[in-house]
Motif scaffolding. Structure first.
Motif, short mmCIF file in Angstrom:
data_model
loop_
_atom_site.label_atom_id
_atom_site.label_comp_id
_atom_site.label_asym_id
_atom_site.label_seq_id
_atom_site.Cartn_x
_atom_site.Cartn_y
_atom_site.Cartn_z
N TRP A 1 0.84 -1.21 0.00
CA TRP A 1 0.00 0.00 0.00
C TRP A 1 0.87 1.26 0.00
N LEU B 1 2.73 1.62 -3.44
CA LEU B 1 1.79 1.95 -4.53
C LEU B 1 1.16 3.33 -4.34
N SER B 2 0.88 3.68 -3.10
CA SER B 2 0.26 4.99 -2.85
C SER B 2 1.22 6.12 -3.20
N ILE B 3 2.45 5.99 -2.72
CA ILE B 3 3.43 7.04 -3.01
C ILE B 3 3.69 7.09 -4.52
N GLY C 1 1.67 6.08 -6.92
CA GLY C 1 0.47 6.59 -7.60
C GLY C 1 0.37 8.10 -7.49
N VAL D 1 -5.95 10.80 -8.52
CA VAL D 1 -5.59 9.92 -7.41
C VAL D 1 -6.81 9.18 -6.85
N HIS D 2 -7.97 9.81 -6.95
CA HIS D 2 -9.20 9.16 -6.49
C HIS D 2 -9.49 7.91 -7.34
N LEU E 1 -7.31 6.11 -8.64
CA LEU E 1 -6.29 5.09 -8.36
C LEU E 1 -6.58 4.25 -7.11
N VAL E 2 -7.52 4.70 -6.27
CA VAL E 2 -7.78 3.98 -5.00
C VAL E 2 -8.09 2.49 -5.24
N VAL F 1 -4.96 0.61 -6.35
CA VAL F 1 -4.00 0.41 -5.26
C VAL F 1 -4.47 -0.72 -4.34
N VAL F 2 -5.76 -0.72 -4.01
CA VAL F 2 -6.30 -1.77 -3.13
C VAL F 2 -6.17 -3.14 -3.80
N SER G 1 -2.45 -4.19 -4.09
CA SER G 1 -1.88 -4.44 -2.75
C SER G 1 -2.33 -5.80 -2.21
N VAL G 2 -3.61 -6.09 -2.36
CA VAL G 2 -4.13 -7.37 -1.84
C VAL G 2 -3.47 -8.54 -2.58
N TRP H 1 -14.27 0.09 -3.53
CA TRP H 1 -13.44 -0.77 -2.67
C TRP H 1 -13.96 -2.21 -2.74
N LEU I 1 -11.80 -5.42 -3.91
CA LEU I 1 -11.57 -6.56 -3.01
C LEU I 1 -12.16 -7.85 -3.59
N THR J 1 -9.04 12.03 -0.64
CA THR J 1 -9.56 11.19 -1.74
C THR J 1 -8.69 9.98 -2.06
N PHE J 2 -7.47 9.94 -1.53
CA PHE J 2 -6.57 8.87 -1.95
C PHE J 2 -5.91 8.14 -0.77
N PHE J 3 -5.03 8.83 -0.05
CA PHE J 3 -4.23 8.13 0.95
C PHE J 3 -5.09 7.56 2.08
#
Lengths: 213, 183
Positions: A17, A20-22, A24, A96-97, A99-100, A103-104, A107-108, A180, A184, B150-152
């Motif tokens: 996470w 990938l977050s950084i 992204g 970035v929204h 990308l959530v 990323v999830v 990551s999983v 999400w 998942l 919105t992201f982190f």
């Protein structure tokens, strides 16, 4: 699964996470540029009445995917109100929204406990087409749903009731947490599929029989 | 031997995964539908004010009395910043995910009850921490708000929720294999 394996998987999940977050956030613009043609394709599929035009726009320190949709023909909103051909609707979504769920999902899958490297590669192989589905069901569908809000407002202003389009219902679902769920479910489904393929019993090929009956 | 026991383990495992995925998605959809049946004004005036905003304001004032934050309907506000809690920003989506996963996972009723309560507590605390943190971000680091909000933060909440579920499911599976550990 042992406690140690779960602890390792937990650490991998947090680490994945973080990376990938950084990544992204840092590479939001190039990632958005890569996603644009796919978003365009999805929008054509979701809503054929509108011609989408997408661009990556910078707003302060954030990037957004900016959509200008032009009506291809006259689109009826209510029995008396219609959107004329050529009229445009503008909307957008924060990169970035978008990308959530990606990323999830990734990551999983990175954290999912597997037997060996070959199993991990198999899992990621299954993940590629599923990732495209996850993206289609989240980012572009949110844009397609947002596009329809002005039409609902138009109907409301005309004092008419317009049934909520499915894309708008889906957009609300995705925005409240459905994205999400999609990520998942897709990740767990991928892992289950990869495991089923790995553990399926080897098919026994029967030797040819020469007996004639 | 029953027909179920004759199945290869892979098939049984795949079927369990499929049932879990379907149950997970179905439970989530039910929670989501029920959530959207609650009128906006009830959420805003009662649930968000009493359950989230008033408590957030108290926490902020406790941490930093100089902020002099007030809770007004669904808003946490001061002279520096105002933060509005709306549908979707209340932690409900994350809570529904965890509740759906706990309900769909094969475990004893007591264990499920423990999972549901634990999920509520952890999501409630994380969401309060999120709102308090976002208040200070809006007040002192406004440009950070969009990426954090919105992201982190949402992605981190999903990851933390997944970890909660994984450990709860691990505990539930261990108990079902070794009931003597239940005490």
């Amino acid at each position: 699964m042992t406690r140690v394996a779960l602890r390792n998987a937990s650490l991998r999940l947090l680490l994945a996470w973080l990376v990938l977050s950084i990544g992204g956030f840092w590479y939001a613009r190039p990632i958005a540029q890569v996603l644009l043609p796919y978003f365009d394709l999805c929008l054509h599929v979701f809503n054929r009445d509108w011609q989408p035009m997408l661009a990556v726009a910078r707003e302060h320190d954030n990037y957004s995917i900016h959509l200008v949709a032009t009506a291809r023909q006259s689109i009826p909103v209510t029995s008396t109100v219609a959107v004329e051909a050529g009229r445009t609707i503008t909307t957008g979504v924060n990169v970035v929204h978008v990308l959530v769920p990606i990323v999830v999902f990734v990551s999983v899958l990175v954290a999912w406990p597997v037997r060996d490297l070959r199993a991990r590669i198999r899992l990621l192989f299954f993940a590629l087409p599923v990732l495209l589905l996850v993206v289609a069901l989240t980012g572009p569908s949110v844009l397609a749903g947002k596009m329809l809000i002005p039409l609902q407002d138009l109907a409301l202003a005309a004092g008419a009731h317009r049934p909520e389009p499915l894309l708008l219902t889906w957009m609300l679902f995705v925005e409240v947490g459905g994205s999400w769920l999609v990520a998942l479910v897709a990740a767990i489904g991928c892992a289950a599929l990869a495991q089923a393929v790995q553990e399926r019993p080897a098919r026994r090929i029967a030797p040819p029989s020469w007996d004639s009956t | 031997m029953s027909p179920a026991m004759q199945q290869p383990p892979a098939t049984a495992g795949s079927r369990r995964s499929l049932f879990f995925i379907l149950g997970f998605a179905a439970c989530y959809a039910v929670f989501h539908t029920l959530y959207f049946m609650i009128p906006d004004d009830i959420l805003r005036e009662r649930v968000y004010h009493d359950g989230i905003v008033a408590i957030s304001a108290a926490i902020i004032n406790f941490i930093a009395p100089g902020e002099a934050v007030t809770a007004l309907a669904n808003r946490v506000q001061s002279t520096r910043a105002a933060l509005e809690v709306v549908r979707g920003c209340d932690g409900a989506g994350m809570l529904f995910l965890l509740w759906a996963a706990v309900l769909a996972f094969p475990a004893s009723l007591a264990r499920k009850a423990m999972g549901l309560v634990g999920a509520f507590l952890i999501i409630y605390m994380l969401n309060q921490a999120r709102i308090v943190g976002l208040y200070f971000v809006v007040a002192y680091r406004e440009p950070w708000f969009i990426p954090l909000h919105t992201f982190f933060v949402p992605s981190l909440l999903v990851i933390l929720g997944s970890l909660f579920f994984a450990w709860w499911a691990f505990g539930s599976s261990t108990l079902s294999r070794d009931p003597s550990r239940a005490a």
